[in-house]
Design a protein around this motif. Structure first.
Motif, PDB file in Angstrom:
ATOM      1  N   GLY A  21       0.805  -1.220   0.000  1.00  0.00           N
ATOM      2  CA  GLY A  21       0.000   0.000   0.000  1.00  0.00           C
ATOM      3  C   GLY A  21       0.835   1.266   0.000  1.00  0.00           C
ATOM      4  N   LEU A  22       2.164   1.122  -0.019  1.00  0.00           N
ATOM      5  CA  LEU A  22       3.051   2.282  -0.090  1.00  0.00           C
ATOM      6  C   LEU A  22       2.999   2.895  -1.483  1.00  0.00           C
ATOM      7  N   GLU A  23       3.216   4.183  -1.566  1.00  0.00           N
ATOM      8  CA  GLU A  23       3.248   4.881  -2.849  1.00  0.00           C
ATOM      9  C   GLU A  23       4.303   4.254  -3.761  1.00  0.00           C
ATOM     10  N   TYR A  24       4.041   4.304  -5.067  1.00  0.00           N
ATOM     11  CA  TYR A  24       4.950   3.679  -6.030  1.00  0.00           C
ATOM     12  C   TYR A  24       6.358   4.261  -5.927  1.00  0.00           C
ATOM     13  N   ASP A  25       6.462   5.573  -5.750  1.00  0.00           N
ATOM     14  CA  ASP A  25       7.785   6.203  -5.637  1.00  0.00           C
ATOM     15  C   ASP A  25       8.557   5.671  -4.431  1.00  0.00           C
ATOM     16  N   ILE A  26       7.842   5.384  -3.352  1.00  0.00           N
ATOM     17  CA  ILE A  26       8.487   4.852  -2.155  1.00  0.00           C
ATOM     18  C   ILE A  26       8.983   3.436  -2.423  1.00  0.00           C
ATOM     19  N   GLN A  27       8.167   2.630  -3.092  1.00  0.00           N
ATOM     20  CA  GLN A  27       8.580   1.272  -3.455  1.00  0.00           C
ATOM     21  C   GLN A  27       9.820   1.305  -4.350  1.00  0.00           C
ATOM     22  N   LYS A  28       9.796   2.178  -5.344  1.00  0.00           N
ATOM     23  CA  LYS A  28      10.907   2.290  -6.297  1.00  0.00           C
ATOM     24  C   LYS A  28      12.186   2.729  -5.592  1.00  0.00           C
ATOM     25  N   LEU A  29      12.071   3.707  -4.713  1.00  0.00           N
ATOM     26  CA  LEU A  29      13.240   4.209  -3.990  1.00  0.00           C
ATOM     27  C   LEU A  29      13.804   3.155  -3.050  1.00  0.00           C
ATOM     28  N   THR A  30      12.927   2.395  -2.405  1.00  0.00           N
ATOM     29  CA  THR A  30      13.368   1.323  -1.506  1.00  0.00           C
ATOM     30  C   THR A  30      14.182   0.279  -2.261  1.00  0.00           C
ATOM     31  N   LEU A  31      13.690  -0.121  -3.418  1.00  0.00           N
ATOM     32  CA  LEU A  31      14.419  -1.102  -4.229  1.00  0.00           C
ATOM     33  C   LEU A  31      15.752  -0.529  -4.708  1.00  0.00           C
ATOM     34  N   GLN A  32      15.762   0.767  -5.020  1.00  0.00           N
ATOM     35  CA  GLN A  32      17.006   1.409  -5.434  1.00  0.00           C
ATOM     36  C   GLN A  32      18.036   1.349  -4.309  1.00  0.00           C
ATOM     37  N   LEU A  33      17.587   1.620  -3.089  1.00  0.00           N
ATOM     38  CA  LEU A  33      18.482   1.560  -1.931  1.00  0.00           C
ATOM     39  C   LEU A  33      18.974   0.136  -1.681  1.00  0.00           C
ATOM     40  N   LEU A  34      18.108  -0.829  -1.923  1.00  0.00           N
ATOM     41  CA  LEU A  34      18.461  -2.227  -1.672  1.00  0.00           C
ATOM     42  C   LEU A  34      19.387  -2.808  -2.738  1.00  0.00           C
ATOM     43  N   HIS A  35      19.688  -2.024  -3.782  1.00  0.00           N
ATOM     44  CA  HIS A  35      20.660  -2.451  -4.794  1.00  0.00           C
ATOM     45  C   HIS A  35      22.076  -1.976  -4.459  1.00  0.00           C
ATOM     46  N   GLN A  36      22.224  -1.226  -3.376  1.00  0.00           N
ATOM     47  CA  GLN A  36      23.546  -0.724  -3.003  1.00  0.00           C
ATOM     48  C   GLN A  36      24.391  -1.820  -2.361  1.00  0.00           C
ATOM     49  N   SER A  37      25.669  -1.542  -2.258  1.00  0.00           N
ATOM     50  CA  SER A  37      26.602  -2.499  -1.659  1.00  0.00           C
ATOM     51  C   SER A  37      26.147  -2.883  -0.256  1.00  0.00           C
ATOM     52  N   GLY A  38      26.182  -4.172   0.037  1.00  0.00           N
ATOM     53  CA  GLY A  38      25.790  -4.643   1.345  1.00  0.00           C
ATOM     54  C   GLY A  38      24.300  -4.860   1.509  1.00  0.00           C
ATOM     55  N   LYS A  39      23.533  -4.674   0.425  1.00  0.00           N
ATOM     56  CA  LYS A  39      22.092  -4.895   0.480  1.00  0.00           C
ATOM     57  C   LYS A  39      21.722  -6.104  -0.371  1.00  0.00           C
ATOM     58  N   ILE A  40      20.521  -6.586  -0.173  1.00  0.00           N
ATOM     59  CA  ILE A  40      20.114  -7.887  -0.702  1.00  0.00           C
ATOM     60  C   ILE A  40      20.070  -7.957  -2.227  1.00  0.00           C
ATOM     61  N   GLN A  43      24.751  -6.432  -6.732  1.00  0.00           N
ATOM     62  CA  GLN A  43      25.295  -7.312  -7.753  1.00  0.00           C
ATOM     63  C   GLN A  43      26.470  -8.134  -7.242  1.00  0.00           C
ATOM     64  N   ASN A  44      27.076  -7.666  -6.158  1.00  0.00           N
ATOM     65  CA  ASN A  44      28.201  -8.395  -5.559  1.00  0.00           C
ATOM     66  C   ASN A  44      27.651  -9.460  -4.610  1.00  0.00           C
ATOM     67  N   THR A  45      27.662 -10.695  -5.053  1.00  0.00           N
ATOM     68  CA  THR A  45      27.085 -11.770  -4.253  1.00  0.00           C
ATOM     69  C   THR A  45      27.933 -12.133  -3.036  1.00  0.00           C
ATOM     70  N   ASP A  46      29.143 -11.578  -2.955  1.00  0.00           N
ATOM     71  CA  ASP A  46      29.999 -11.834  -1.794  1.00  0.00           C
ATOM     72  C   ASP A  46      29.729 -10.854  -0.658  1.00  0.00           C
ATOM     73  N   ASP A  47      28.911  -9.825  -0.914  1.00  0.00           N
ATOM     74  CA  ASP A  47      28.587  -8.846   0.117  1.00  0.00           C
ATOM     75  C   ASP A  47      27.857  -9.499   1.287  1.00  0.00           C
ATOM     76  N   PHE A  48      28.155  -9.029   2.480  1.00  0.00           N
ATOM     77  CA  PHE A  48      27.338  -9.389   3.636  1.00  0.00           C
ATOM     78  C   PHE A  48      25.981  -8.728   3.486  1.00  0.00           C
ATOM     79  N   THR A  49      24.915  -9.484   3.698  1.00  0.00           N
ATOM     80  CA  THR A  49      23.575  -8.893   3.740  1.00  0.00           C
ATOM     81  C   THR A  49      22.865  -9.383   4.992  1.00  0.00           C
ATOM     82  N   TRP A  50      22.069  -8.514   5.582  1.00  0.00           N
ATOM     83  CA  TRP A  50      21.356  -8.869   6.804  1.00  0.00           C
ATOM     84  C   TRP A  50      20.313  -9.947   6.543  1.00  0.00           C
ATOM     85  N   GLY A  51      19.697  -9.901   5.364  1.00  0.00           N
ATOM     86  CA  GLY A  51      18.682 -10.893   5.054  1.00  0.00           C
ATOM     87  C   GLY A  51      19.252 -12.301   5.025  1.00  0.00           C
ATOM     88  N   GLU A  52      20.370 -12.490   4.306  1.00  0.00           N
ATOM     89  CA  GLU A  52      20.997 -13.812   4.231  1.00  0.00           C
ATOM     90  C   GLU A  52      21.509 -14.250   5.600  1.00  0.00           C
TER      91      GLU A  52
END
Length: 314
Positions: A21-40, A43-52
């Motif tokens: 139910g979040l605004e589309y811009d909020i969803q898009k921005l969240t995914l953008q943030l989650l593409h950064q280093s150390g996030k789920i 692109q670097n699969t060797d990064d530590f992520t909290w989810g894994e």
């Protein structure tokens, strides 16, 4: 047996955002943030992520016959969103820039609060035990982390309590609380003090590694703000002993002059030459090894998950 749970956590997060139910811009921005280093989504699969990390920790602590794979993945997705939320709020405090395109402080605060609510909903909604008990655990550890963050904000190199002991006291609250939260959400027959000890060692090692990186990062303000991280504490102690406090004087000049890249490089080179970076690196490896030893001792019957967890914290 290799276990790759990252794609599944990614799917759950995407689905959670789409149905939130979040605004589309909020969803898009969240995914953008989650593409950064150390996030789920990095692109670097060797990064530590909290989810894994959460998924493998949950797998160590639970029986496959009592907690489903789906429940563990949804909890892992909730932890990933929770840590993103706290990162954003931390950035506001530290005046760091989380995106190449800077967000206003008000946007960071709103996004952090919204993601915190979504993360809590995801964690509580898919609990196998009492939701009240789960929320009490989350609340206690988030409050403790918040108290640590508050103390950390006020501790600079101008503070008389800026010592190694004070540093670890704050890290125990600020960083280790998140790891203790993860371990306590799915307690097993392993005594809680053992799990807290493992979480503490991992938290110490991770924070030391982060503080070393931040000293040399142009995107972090730890050095400019004279934050009392251990690399800086040790370097200043060395400087006070051998160079008449040269480093502290140079740090204080940052507030009264426009800092140049050359001057900042000189300060960073000096910090490295004091041995403070080597000291913190050795200490981080020491705590990592202590955590690994305890994991292998208490969970030797779950070697695939141990292997993945150790890979993340190494």
């Amino acid at each position: 047996m290799e276990i790759d749970v990252r794609p599944t956590i990614q799917f759950i997060i995407k689905n959670t955002l789409l149905t939130s139910g979040l605004e589309y811009d909020i969803q898009k921005l969240t995914l953008q943030l989650l593409h950064q280093s150390g996030k789920i989504f990095s692109q670097n699969t060797d990064d530590f992520t909290w989810g894994e990390f959460s998924y493998y920790a949950f797998s160590l602590l639970t029986d496959i016959n009592t907690v489903s794979h789906t429940t563990k993945v949804k909890h892992a997705a909730g932890i990933e969103l929770l840590m993103l939320a706290t990162d954003l709020l931390d950035d506001v405090v530290d005046h760091d820039n989380h995106l190449d395109t800077a967000l206003a402080k008000s946007q960071l605060l709103m996004l952090g609060n919204l993601l915190l609510v979504e993360a809590l909903h995801l964690l509580i909604q898919h609990t196998a035990t009492s939701a009240i008990d789960q929320f009490a655990i989350i609340h206690r550890h988030l409050r403790n982390a918040g108290n640590g963050q508050w103390l950390d904000f006020h501790l600079t190199m101008e503070h008389p309590a800026a010592t190694e002991e004070q540093y670890f006291h704050i890290i125990q609250q600020k960083s280790c609380s998140f790891l203790q939260l993860i371990f306590e959400l799915h307690r097993s027959t392993i005594p809680l003090p053992v799990l807290q000890e493992i979480a503490t060692y991992i938290g110490y090692a991770a924070q030391l590694q982060n503080d070393i990186q931040d000293i040399f990062s142009d995107h972090k303000n730890d050095l400019l703000s004279q934050k009392a991280t251990l690399p800086l504490i040790k370097a200043v102690q060395h400087s006070n002993t051998y160079d008449h406090g040269w480093l502290l004087t140079q740090l204080q000049l940052i507030h009264s002059h426009d800092i140049t890249a050359k001057h900042l490089t000189t300060i960073r080179d000096y910090i490295r030459q004091t041995g403070a970076i080597d000291y913190c690196s050795i200490l981080a490896k020491y705590y990592t090894q202590k955590a690994k030893s305890l994991l292998q001792h208490y969970f030797n019957d779950k070697s695939p998950y141990i292997k993945q967890l150790i890979h993340l914290i190494d």
